[in-house]
Design an enzyme around this catalytic site. Structure first.
Site, short mmCIF file in Angstrom:
data_model
loop_
_atom_site.label_atom_id
_atom_site.label_comp_id
_atom_site.label_asym_id
_atom_site.label_seq_id
_atom_site.Cartn_x
_atom_site.Cartn_y
_atom_site.Cartn_z
N GLY A 1 0.82 -1.20 0.00
CA GLY A 1 0.00 0.00 0.00
C GLY A 1 0.85 1.25 0.00
N GLY A 21 -0.32 8.08 1.01
CA GLY A 21 -0.52 8.11 2.46
C GLY A 21 0.67 7.63 3.26
N TYR A 70 -14.45 -2.75 9.70
CA TYR A 70 -13.09 -2.22 9.64
C TYR A 70 -12.35 -2.48 10.95
CZ TYR A 70 -9.21 1.06 9.42
OH TYR A 70 -7.95 1.62 9.45
#
Length: 270
Positions: free
Chosen positions: A14, A18, A170
């Site tokens: 990822g 970010g 989540y």
């Protein structure tokens, strides 16, 4: 910055934006060869361009694309890494998605945040165990969330199809990641695995929290700190910043941990 990681290789999942991108930038600044994982090749190439613009050397960056909503992609990624890097020093499991408003299942049949945020990391750590063990002193750093403390595992319906809540889904994915961390570094493997709360940062996940976040670079600093060889780690521990912090009670229960690992192994092999 000191080149304390100059002889080491890190895989950051990822890493196209970010905290993941900022972590890749920091590890590269410390001299590491960084495998920059992105969901798509286009996203990955743009991330590489930005890393070079930020001061990283292009020859210390490798881009690999894999969509973690497909276990087949995770397996291909692991195979590529193992072939190119027989010894892998760092694995930063950072890839994460928000749970959508409605329960969404992947092609593999799992709730999307459970698969991307936990099951893919669980599978990747298993498939990369050989190169991680070969490195000697390798580290796995799982980027978790303080929300895991509010979560519970829905053992009978892990996809939460019957009673879905995006926040609960989540949070469950983060609890599973935090719980499963220790088992990513079994005794005798030579690996140390920890999880870390990077703090509330201004990333794509911020809308789930509904508050103002700190710059992603601040969260990445907390992650990168745990990757440095002079920072001593306790296997299986949960860190908040640079300190060991209390975790959810269920995360310390051996029976629940064994149950989670058994469930995860079943889900990734279906």
């Amino acid at each position: 910055m000191s080149a304390v990681l100059s002889a080491r290789t890190a895989l950051v999942t990822g890493a196209s934006s970010g905290i993941g991108w900022e972590t890749a930038r920091l590890l590269a600044a410390h001299g590491a060869t960084v495998i920059v994982h992105a969901r798509t090749a286009d996203e990955g190439e743009r991330a590489l361009d930005r890393l070079v613009d930020a001061g990283a050397s292009r020859d210390q960056l490798v881009m690999l694309a894999a969509d973690f909503t497909r276990f087949a992609d995770v397996a291909v990624l692991a195979g590529t890494v193992t072939t190119a890097f027989p010894a892998l020093d760092l694995l930063v499991n950072n890839a994460a998605v928000m749970a959508p408003e409605r329960c969404t299942l992947t092609e593999d049949g799992h709730e999307i945040s459970l698969q991307v945020n936990f099951l893919a990391a669980h599978l990747l750590a298993k498939l990369l165990r050989a190169p991680l063990s070969a490195a000697g002193g390798a580290r796995i750093v799982n980027v978790s969330s303080s929300l895991h403390r509010t979560a519970s595992m829905n053992w009978n319906d892990p996809n939460r199809v019957k009673k879905y809540s995006r926040v609960a889904a989540y949070a469950q994915s983060q609890l599973a990641l935090t719980m499963g961390t220790r088992e990513m570094a079994p005794e005798g493997s030579g690996i140390t695995a920890v999880s870390v709360n990077p703090g509330l940062c201004d990333t794509a996940l911020l809308p789930l929290y509904g508050r103002v976040g700190a710059p992603a670079a601040e969260g990445a600093a907390a992650v990168a700190k745990l990757c440095l060889p002079d920072f001593r780690l306790t296997n299986g521990a949960y860190y908040d910043g640079g300190d060991i912090a209390p975790t959810a009670l269920v995360a310390t229960e051996e029976r629940s941990l064994r149950r989670l690992v058994k469930l995860a192994d079943q889900l990734v092999s279906r």
